[in-house]
Scaffold this active site. Sequence first.
Site, PDB file in Angstrom:
ATOM      1  N   MET A   6       0.831  -1.207   0.000  1.00 20.80           N
ATOM      2  CA  MET A   6       0.000   0.000   0.000  1.00 20.80           C
ATOM      3  C   MET A   6       0.866   1.258   0.000  1.00 20.80           C
ATOM      4  O   MET A   6       0.765   2.109   0.876  1.00 20.80           O
ATOM      5  CB  MET A   6      -0.916  -0.071   1.225  1.00 20.80           C
ATOM      6  CG  MET A   6      -2.174   0.728   1.149  1.00 20.80           C
ATOM      7  SD  MET A   6      -2.975   0.712  -0.452  1.00 20.80           S
ATOM      8  CE  MET A   6      -4.660   0.406  -0.007  1.00 20.80           C
ATOM      9  N   GLY A   7       1.720   1.359  -1.008  1.00 21.46           N
ATOM     10  CA  GLY A   7       2.507   2.593  -1.195  1.00 21.46           C
ATOM     11  C   GLY A   7       1.684   3.579  -2.010  1.00 21.46           C
ATOM     12  O   GLY A   7       0.458   3.485  -2.082  1.00 21.46           O
ATOM     13  N   ARG A   8       2.399   4.506  -2.654  1.00 19.93           N
ATOM     14  CA  ARG A   8       1.706   5.539  -3.441  1.00 19.93           C
ATOM     15  C   ARG A   8       0.787   4.934  -4.507  1.00 19.93           C
ATOM     16  O   ARG A   8      -0.355   5.321  -4.647  1.00 19.93           O
ATOM     17  CB  ARG A   8       2.726   6.415  -4.188  1.00 19.93           C
ATOM     18  CG  ARG A   8       3.583   7.285  -3.323  1.00 19.93           C
ATOM     19  CD  ARG A   8       4.424   8.149  -4.260  1.00 19.93           C
ATOM     20  NE  ARG A   8       5.384   8.945  -3.557  1.00 19.93           N
ATOM     21  CZ  ARG A   8       6.573   8.514  -3.157  1.00 19.93           C
ATOM     22  NH1 ARG A   8       6.949   7.282  -3.412  1.00 19.93           N
ATOM     23  NH2 ARG A   8       7.394   9.313  -2.509  1.00 19.93           N
ATOM     24  N   ILE A   9       1.341   3.984  -5.283  1.00 18.10           N
ATOM     25  CA  ILE A   9       0.555   3.463  -6.414  1.00 18.10           C
ATOM     26  C   ILE A   9      -0.616   2.623  -5.895  1.00 18.10           C
ATOM     27  O   ILE A   9      -1.735   2.721  -6.398  1.00 18.10           O
ATOM     28  CB  ILE A   9       1.446   2.673  -7.399  1.00 18.10           C
ATOM     29  CG1 ILE A   9       2.624   3.547  -7.859  1.00 18.10           C
ATOM     30  CG2 ILE A   9       0.643   2.218  -8.621  1.00 18.10           C
ATOM     31  CD1 ILE A   9       3.674   2.827  -8.705  1.00 18.10           C
TER      32      ILE A   9
ATOM     33  N   THR B 288       1.787  -5.224 -11.892  1.00 18.53           N
ATOM     34  CA  THR B 288       2.439  -4.110 -12.592  1.00 18.53           C
ATOM     35  C   THR B 288       3.660  -3.646 -11.796  1.00 18.53           C
ATOM     36  O   THR B 288       4.150  -2.535 -12.002  1.00 18.53           O
ATOM     37  CB  THR B 288       1.472  -2.911 -12.788  1.00 18.53           C
ATOM     38  OG1 THR B 288       0.909  -2.570 -11.528  1.00 18.53           O
ATOM     39  CG2 THR B 288       0.369  -3.224 -13.754  1.00 18.53           C
TER      40      THR B 288
ATOM     41  N   ARG C 241       6.946  -5.872 -10.334  1.00 15.97           N
ATOM     42  CA  ARG C 241       8.119  -6.495 -10.953  1.00 15.97           C
ATOM     43  C   ARG C 241       7.831  -7.983 -11.119  1.00 15.97           C
ATOM     44  O   ARG C 241       7.231  -8.623 -10.241  1.00 15.97           O
ATOM     45  CB  ARG C 241       9.364  -6.324 -10.086  1.00 15.97           C
ATOM     46  CG  ARG C 241       9.969  -4.925 -10.079  1.00 15.97           C
ATOM     47  CD  ARG C 241      10.600  -4.554 -11.423  1.00 15.97           C
ATOM     48  NE  ARG C 241      11.256  -3.256 -11.423  1.00 15.97           N
ATOM     49  CZ  ARG C 241      10.673  -2.097 -11.727  1.00 15.97           C
ATOM     50  NH1 ARG C 241       9.393  -2.067 -12.088  1.00 15.97           N
ATOM     51  NH2 ARG C 241      11.353  -0.976 -11.697  1.00 15.97           N
TER      52      ARG C 241
ATOM     53  N   GLU D 259      12.849  -9.800 -18.855  1.00 16.46           N
ATOM     54  CA  GLU D 259      12.320  -8.832 -19.823  1.00 16.46           C
ATOM     55  C   GLU D 259      13.399  -8.469 -20.822  1.00 16.46           C
ATOM     56  O   GLU D 259      14.548  -8.297 -20.419  1.00 16.46           O
ATOM     57  CB  GLU D 259      11.841  -7.572 -19.094  1.00 16.46           C
ATOM     58  CG  GLU D 259      10.657  -7.861 -18.197  1.00 16.46           C
ATOM     59  CD  GLU D 259      10.112  -6.633 -17.470  1.00 16.46           C
ATOM     60  OE1 GLU D 259      10.578  -5.512 -17.741  1.00 16.46           O
ATOM     61  OE2 GLU D 259       9.220  -6.806 -16.636  1.00 16.46           O
TER      62      GLU D 259
ATOM     63  N   HIS E 110       5.750  -3.957 -20.073  1.00 11.28           N
ATOM     64  CA  HIS E 110       6.244  -3.041 -19.025  1.00 11.28           C
ATOM     65  C   HIS E 110       5.966  -1.576 -19.391  1.00 11.28           C
ATOM     66  O   HIS E 110       6.889  -0.774 -19.509  1.00 11.28           O
ATOM     67  CB  HIS E 110       7.747  -3.276 -18.778  1.00 11.28           C
ATOM     68  CG  HIS E 110       8.186  -2.831 -17.405  1.00 11.28           C
ATOM     69  ND1 HIS E 110       9.163  -3.458 -16.677  1.00 11.28           N
ATOM     70  CD2 HIS E 110       7.779  -1.791 -16.616  1.00 11.28           C
ATOM     71  CE1 HIS E 110       9.343  -2.841 -15.520  1.00 11.28           C
ATOM     72  NE2 HIS E 110       8.507  -1.821 -15.463  1.00 11.28           N
TER      73      HIS E 110
HETATM   74  C1  DGY Z   1       9.418   2.037 -12.546  1.00 12.80           C
HETATM   75  O1  DGY Z   1       9.523   3.265 -12.587  1.00 12.80           O
HETATM   76  O2  DGY Z   1       9.944   1.360 -11.679  1.00 12.80           O
HETATM   77  C2  DGY Z   1       8.573   1.388 -13.592  1.00 12.80           C
HETATM   78  O3  DGY Z   1       8.622   0.034 -13.568  1.00 12.80           O
HETATM   79  C3  DGY Z   1       8.894   1.929 -14.962  1.00 12.80           C
HETATM   80  O4  DGY Z   1       8.285   3.139 -14.991  1.00 12.80           O
END
Ligand code: DGY
Length: 320
Positions: free
Chosen positions: A155-158, A236, A238, A267, A286
Amino acid sequence: MKPKIFITRKIPKRIVTQIEEVCEVEMWEEEDTPIPREVLEKKVEDIEGLFCLLTESIDEELLNKAKKLKIVSNMAVGYNNIDVGAAKERGITVTNTPGVLTETTADLTFALLMATSRRIVEASDYLRDGKWETWSPMQLTGQDVYGATLGIIGMGRIGQSVAKRAKGFDMNILYYNQSRKTEIEDRLGVRYVEMDQLLQESDFVVIMTPYTPETENLIAKRELAFMKESAILINTARGGIVDEEALYHALKNNEIWAAGLDVFETEPISQENPLLTLPNVVTVPHIGSASIKTRLKMAELAAENLINGVTDKKPAHVVV
Ligand code: DGY
């Protein structure tokens, strides 16, 4: 004399010009080809600042060659490509670009959630392949997003921005984080649960945690087995956080319903990767932060961090 810096991939001219006001700049001029390792090894010998991407491994071996290096400025929020311990030991600052990509990455996360639940890619292919002969009651039916339970791991920013989007869909939001964040629970209407409970109760499990030795293969056979047969996994963050082989088997055997993946263990992903054979997987390369505005902001921020680092000022986003 201006400090020498190296940029490992072609970035917009405007940003190069900004760096050139302060630094002597050299850049790998290719847009879509990463710099060969041996070229980078040579370049780092003589520079004070390195502007790099997540495609470069900034490991101990490389840092040993970088005798004058003061700063590694990563144009990404994640920095698992950098041996930060080795950088710290050598007094090299490492910076990243948090904040500016939060909303764009949350958008892509939600896009994958919608695409997997409503089988958008599969349905589009069905139509284009000429398979659409009639409307029928259970044709290409998916899972509801509205009112479903969303489990956010990290539960960070994203993660918080994904939760805000989920509120608009009246979702019941659970989260697991290394440390509980009571201050956001009321504000965002989210409930803290242990990870196993999150996996058992969620219709959507979204991975938003950084990739560290502790989170490697965090979602493996055991965790996938906890998930509902109708559940969808979105990653989304890693690739290495999910055991891809276990994920493939869970999807193939319908132990979970679908997956939306922006990131992979290796990747670019190999075309032989069996995940690509599954209709219940939506894959993108990615592109979490890939909006024009956001990528420009990331490059600008990485440039600012770099300039501050080589001129002995404190950059805004220091990792170590
Ligand atoms: C990050 O910034 O870590 C993303 O994976 C690429 O924007």
